[in-house]
Design an enzyme around this catalytic site. Sequence first.
Site, PDB file in Angstrom:
ATOM      1  N   ASP A   1       1.060   5.354   0.225  1.00  0.00           N
ATOM      2  CA  ASP A   1       0.248   6.397   0.849  1.00  0.00           C
ATOM      3  C   ASP A   1      -0.173   7.465  -0.158  1.00  0.00           C
ATOM      4  OD1 ASP A   1       0.393   5.282   3.400  1.00  0.00           O
ATOM      5  OD2 ASP A   1       2.282   6.281   3.851  1.00  0.00           O
TER       6      ASP A   1
ATOM      7  N   ARG B   1      10.445   7.166   4.488  1.00  0.00           N
ATOM      8  CA  ARG B   1      10.276   8.611   4.694  1.00  0.00           C
ATOM      9  C   ARG B   1      10.913   9.054   6.010  1.00  0.00           C
ATOM     10  NH1 ARG B   1       3.989   9.329   3.817  1.00  0.00           N
ATOM     11  NH2 ARG B   1       4.478  11.416   4.631  1.00  0.00           N
TER      12      ARG B   1
ATOM     13  N   ARG C   1       0.848  -1.200   0.000  1.00  0.00           N
ATOM     14  CA  ARG C   1       0.000   0.000   0.000  1.00  0.00           C
ATOM     15  C   ARG C   1       0.878   1.243   0.000  1.00  0.00           C
ATOM     16  NH1 ARG C   1      -3.372  -2.029   5.303  1.00  0.00           N
ATOM     17  NH2 ARG C   1      -4.232  -3.960   4.397  1.00  0.00           N
TER      18      ARG C   1
END
Length: 247
Positions: A52, A199, A50
Amino acid sequence: MRYKAIIAYDGTNFHGFQRQVSGRTVQAELEKTLTKMNNGNFVEVQGSGRTDAGVHALGQVIHFDFLQARPLEKMRFALDTQTPEDIACKSVEIVPDDFHVRYLVKEKTYQFKVDIGKPRSPFRRFYASYYPYPLDLTKIEAALPAFLGTHDFTSFCASGSSVVDKVRTVRVAKMVVNDAGDELTFTFTGDGFLYKMIRIMVGTLLKIGNGRMEPEAITEIIQAKDRNLAGPTAHPEGLYLVEVKYE
């Protein structure tokens, strides 16, 4: 018939990959197209992971089951042309019925782009995270090797993750500066990555480059298993899912 497809998408106008009650998603758009191709019978799409909201993909992998066998290029062309303009289908192949796009992943590669130009580029605003502060790139280079190997990456996992085992193996962690010297590209390859892990890694590396943390801190942060010790989470628009490999 089970199909495996490699897709690319511009994540700017998506609320992520996974289907949601509200908000436009990549999975929902793909399912809408495949269901139309399947005479209105619902086709469910599974993704390798998945991404974002705002995150892009050059090599996301999906699988789906389709009632009729179709020539592969016709299936690819239909997916490529009938999905919205911000989704492309790069390839399609038939796989065994027990193939699963998420459970059989061997390795993933992500890239993260940082615009360090002055002034910032308006053309990169959706495709690179902007960092306007001074950076010592030698410090970032010195910090990167600490990510390599097998570690418990709890410190680099955002809250909200339901994953219990946070041990991952990172094989590649490198940074490249473009010829103009105004864009950084980080590349990370590993057997898997935690929620917002890359990130947070990039946010921490930028903090090191800015002199607010020492390169040696990465090892200490990993050992502490404490998210509060790592740097901020970098913005999503710089992140790209580049490649997914299988056995």
